[in-house]
Design a protein around this motif. Structure first.
Motif, PDB file in Angstrom:
ATOM      1  N   UNK A  98     -53.524   2.637 -10.944  1.00 24.83           N
ATOM      2  CA  UNK A  98     -54.824   1.974 -10.998  1.00 24.83           C
ATOM      3  C   UNK A  98     -55.808   2.705 -11.913  1.00 24.83           C
ATOM      4  N   UNK A  99     -55.550   3.986 -12.153  1.00 27.03           N
ATOM      5  CA  UNK A  99     -56.458   4.792 -12.955  1.00 27.03           C
ATOM      6  C   UNK A  99     -55.903   5.101 -14.343  1.00 27.03           C
ATOM      7  N   UNK A 100     -54.606   5.318 -14.424  1.00 27.57           N
ATOM      8  CA  UNK A 100     -53.980   5.672 -15.701  1.00 27.57           C
ATOM      9  C   UNK A 100     -53.375   4.460 -16.402  1.00 27.57           C
ATOM     10  N   UNK A 101     -53.179   3.381 -15.661  1.00 26.65           N
ATOM     11  CA  UNK A 101     -52.628   2.152 -16.229  1.00 26.65           C
ATOM     12  C   UNK A 101     -51.167   1.943 -15.855  1.00 26.65           C
ATOM     13  N   UNK A 102     -50.782   0.657 -15.804  1.00 27.24           N
ATOM     14  CA  UNK A 102     -49.421   0.301 -15.422  1.00 27.24           C
ATOM     15  C   UNK A 102     -48.369   0.803 -16.405  1.00 27.24           C
ATOM     16  N   UNK A 103     -48.621   0.794 -17.729  1.00 23.92           N
ATOM     17  CA  UNK A 103     -47.583   1.290 -18.641  1.00 23.92           C
ATOM     18  C   UNK A 103     -47.196   2.751 -18.357  1.00 23.92           C
TER      19      UNK A 103
END
Length: 69
Positions: free
Chosen positions: A49-54
């Motif tokens: 949620x903070x660093x991104x799904x990729x």
């Protein structure tokens, strides 16, 4: 700081920074330091949620290799 907690912080920082070339050896060390598969899954899910799904998806693929051995 315990080796367990230090590993949790290191792995989190590597995932958030997208430093996946360094993630494999640190995940192996985290496993040796007592970080469980469930803890890694929770950590990666939370970081997504903070660093991104990729970044999270890349980390999950590496963690699967380490924790399925």
């Amino acid at each position: 700081m315990s080796p367990h907690n230090r590993s949790m912080i290191t792995v989190s920082a590597l995932i958030a920074g997208g430093n996946f070339e360094q993630l494999t050896p640190h995940l192996q060390k985290a496993k040796k330091n007592g970080v469980t598969k469930d803890e890694i899954v929770e950590m990666i899910t939370h970081l997504s949620f903070y660093a991104g799904w990729p970044k999270a998806w890349s980390a999950f693929n590496i963690a699967k290799q380490i924790y399925n051995d």
